[in-house]
Design a protein around this motif. Sequence first.
Motif, PDB file in Angstrom:
ATOM      1  N   ASP A 222      -8.691  10.025  -5.011  1.00  0.00           N
ATOM      2  CA  ASP A 222      -7.632  10.025  -6.346  1.00  0.00           C
ATOM      3  C   ASP A 222      -6.365  10.507  -5.084  1.00  0.00           C
ATOM      4  O   ASP A 222      -5.183  10.399  -5.354  1.00  0.00           O
ATOM      5  CB  ASP A 222      -8.034  10.697  -7.458  1.00  0.00           C
ATOM      6  CG  ASP A 222      -9.117  10.078  -8.677  1.00  0.00           C
ATOM      7  OD1 ASP A 222      -9.006   9.455  -7.854  1.00  0.00           O
ATOM      8  OD2 ASP A 222      -9.525  11.388  -8.987  1.00  0.00           O
ATOM      9  N   LEU A 223      -6.981  11.855  -4.373  1.00  0.00           N
ATOM     10  CA  LEU A 223      -5.746  12.274  -3.688  1.00  0.00           C
ATOM     11  C   LEU A 223      -5.014  11.323  -2.794  1.00  0.00           C
ATOM     12  O   LEU A 223      -4.194  11.317  -2.394  1.00  0.00           O
ATOM     13  CB  LEU A 223      -6.991  13.253  -2.561  1.00  0.00           C
ATOM     14  CG  LEU A 223      -5.837  14.232  -1.791  1.00  0.00           C
ATOM     15  CD1 LEU A 223      -6.322  15.787  -2.038  1.00  0.00           C
ATOM     16  CD2 LEU A 223      -5.794  13.918  -0.187  1.00  0.00           C
ATOM     17  N   VAL A 224      -6.215  10.245  -2.517  1.00  0.00           N
ATOM     18  CA  VAL A 224      -5.752   9.660  -1.261  1.00  0.00           C
ATOM     19  C   VAL A 224      -4.784   8.705  -2.069  1.00  0.00           C
ATOM     20  O   VAL A 224      -3.325   8.238  -1.841  1.00  0.00           O
ATOM     21  CB  VAL A 224      -7.241   8.805  -0.549  1.00  0.00           C
ATOM     22  CG1 VAL A 224      -6.027   7.426  -0.106  1.00  0.00           C
ATOM     23  CG2 VAL A 224      -7.616   9.770   0.752  1.00  0.00           C
ATOM     24  N   GLN A 225      -5.287   7.677  -3.020  1.00  0.00           N
ATOM     25  CA  GLN A 225      -4.327   6.748  -3.850  1.00  0.00           C
ATOM     26  C   GLN A 225      -3.072   7.831  -4.577  1.00  0.00           C
ATOM     27  O   GLN A 225      -2.486   6.895  -4.394  1.00  0.00           O
ATOM     28  CB  GLN A 225      -5.423   6.328  -5.183  1.00  0.00           C
ATOM     29  CG  GLN A 225      -4.206   5.879  -6.337  1.00  0.00           C
ATOM     30  CD  GLN A 225      -4.750   4.092  -5.423  1.00  0.00           C
ATOM     31  OE1 GLN A 225      -5.782   3.844  -5.296  1.00  0.00           O
ATOM     32  NE2 GLN A 225      -3.730   3.260  -4.529  1.00  0.00           N
ATOM     33  N   ARG A 226      -2.549   8.739  -4.685  1.00  0.00           N
ATOM     34  CA  ARG A 226      -1.904   9.701  -4.827  1.00  0.00           C
ATOM     35  C   ARG A 226      -0.886   9.551  -3.466  1.00  0.00           C
ATOM     36  O   ARG A 226       0.670   9.534  -3.948  1.00  0.00           O
ATOM     37  CB  ARG A 226      -1.873  11.080  -5.555  1.00  0.00           C
ATOM     38  CG  ARG A 226      -2.065  10.002  -7.084  1.00  0.00           C
ATOM     39  CD  ARG A 226      -2.317  12.094  -7.845  1.00  0.00           C
ATOM     40  NE  ARG A 226      -3.326  13.218  -7.061  1.00  0.00           N
ATOM     41  CZ  ARG A 226      -4.665  13.727  -6.675  1.00  0.00           C
ATOM     42  NH1 ARG A 226      -4.956  12.919  -8.152  1.00  0.00           N
ATOM     43  NH2 ARG A 226      -4.526  14.508  -6.375  1.00  0.00           N
ATOM     44  N   LEU A 227      -1.490   9.832  -2.525  1.00  0.00           N
ATOM     45  CA  LEU A 227      -0.754  10.062  -1.273  1.00  0.00           C
ATOM     46  C   LEU A 227       0.026   9.136  -0.718  1.00  0.00           C
ATOM     47  O   LEU A 227       1.407   8.889  -0.572  1.00  0.00           O
ATOM     48  CB  LEU A 227      -1.140  10.313  -0.225  1.00  0.00           C
ATOM     49  CG  LEU A 227      -0.853  10.651   1.174  1.00  0.00           C
ATOM     50  CD1 LEU A 227      -0.190  12.159   1.444  1.00  0.00           C
ATOM     51  CD2 LEU A 227      -1.924  11.109   2.023  1.00  0.00           C
ATOM     52  N   PHE A 228      -0.781   7.789  -0.922  1.00  0.00           N
ATOM     53  CA  PHE A 228      -0.386   7.018  -0.648  1.00  0.00           C
ATOM     54  C   PHE A 228       0.332   5.640  -1.451  1.00  0.00           C
ATOM     55  O   PHE A 228       1.383   5.380  -1.493  1.00  0.00           O
ATOM     56  CB  PHE A 228      -1.209   5.733   0.078  1.00  0.00           C
ATOM     57  CG  PHE A 228      -1.418   5.429   1.442  1.00  0.00           C
ATOM     58  CD1 PHE A 228      -0.865   5.237   2.389  1.00  0.00           C
ATOM     59  CD2 PHE A 228      -2.415   7.040   1.596  1.00  0.00           C
ATOM     60  CE1 PHE A 228      -1.863   5.230   3.833  1.00  0.00           C
ATOM     61  CE2 PHE A 228      -3.044   7.126   2.851  1.00  0.00           C
ATOM     62  CZ  PHE A 228      -2.680   6.824   4.102  1.00  0.00           C
TER      63      PHE A 228
END
Length: 269
Positions: A222-228
Amino acid sequence: MALYIASLNSGSNGNCYYVGNGREAVLVDAGISCREIERRMARLGLSMNIVKAVFVSHEHTDHISGLAVLCRKYKLPVYVTPGTMLNGKLTPECFYHIADHQRVTVGGLTITSFSKLHDAAEPHSFIISGEGITVGVFTDLGSACKNLIKYFKQCHAAFLEANYDEQMLNNGRYPYFLKRRISGGRGHLSNTQALQLFLEHKPSFMSHLLLAHLSKDNNCPDLVQRLFSGHADTTRVIVASRYQETEVFTVTNKPEGVTAAANLQFSLF
């Protein structure tokens, strides 16, 4: 005119990536069992009958554990660099050696290898081109070297490593030597490094970015999805799972051709 791509598994528990044009296909790495590769491809409506070769990025277990059985069963050629140490897992007649920036033709696909920074014997990454489209498979990267930048700029779609969040790694349970290995320039690409590559070198025609090889302990999907996603613009961002296959994505060379292949499976055989 399209290429079809899917991650069959992505992570330290096994890596395997599919790229095909509907007539022939290749796998990059075979780090899950032959049986699991077959199952996951079948669920996606993909046929092993059109897989014509396996390209191996390096010798670490999470990239080759299913290789021997897969290649014996389907009599597939295996393309590796001469220095890649497969420890007798395959007989020599299965091997085809590849060199830096070498192009290999597999039917209507052209696969280009290039050296990368990782703590393996002679690691390489790959781009797969066909139908006027280029797909990159870029994992296990110590840094965004010149080779990676050069080929990333050519991609309509890419599997790109986003292995760890720096804060999670620094504050996590791993011993110091392992933290140094991961972040030391020949380990893995962090979320921040991957995002920087994406922001600075993404071509305008990139339709899909599949974020790959996430750490189980030092990252969060979820962190990576939001970041990108906050920087994606017209690029569709997907986080590849370490537990299951992604859907099949259709990559075209038209900006409007950003389509999941779920309704196009009839064209894959």
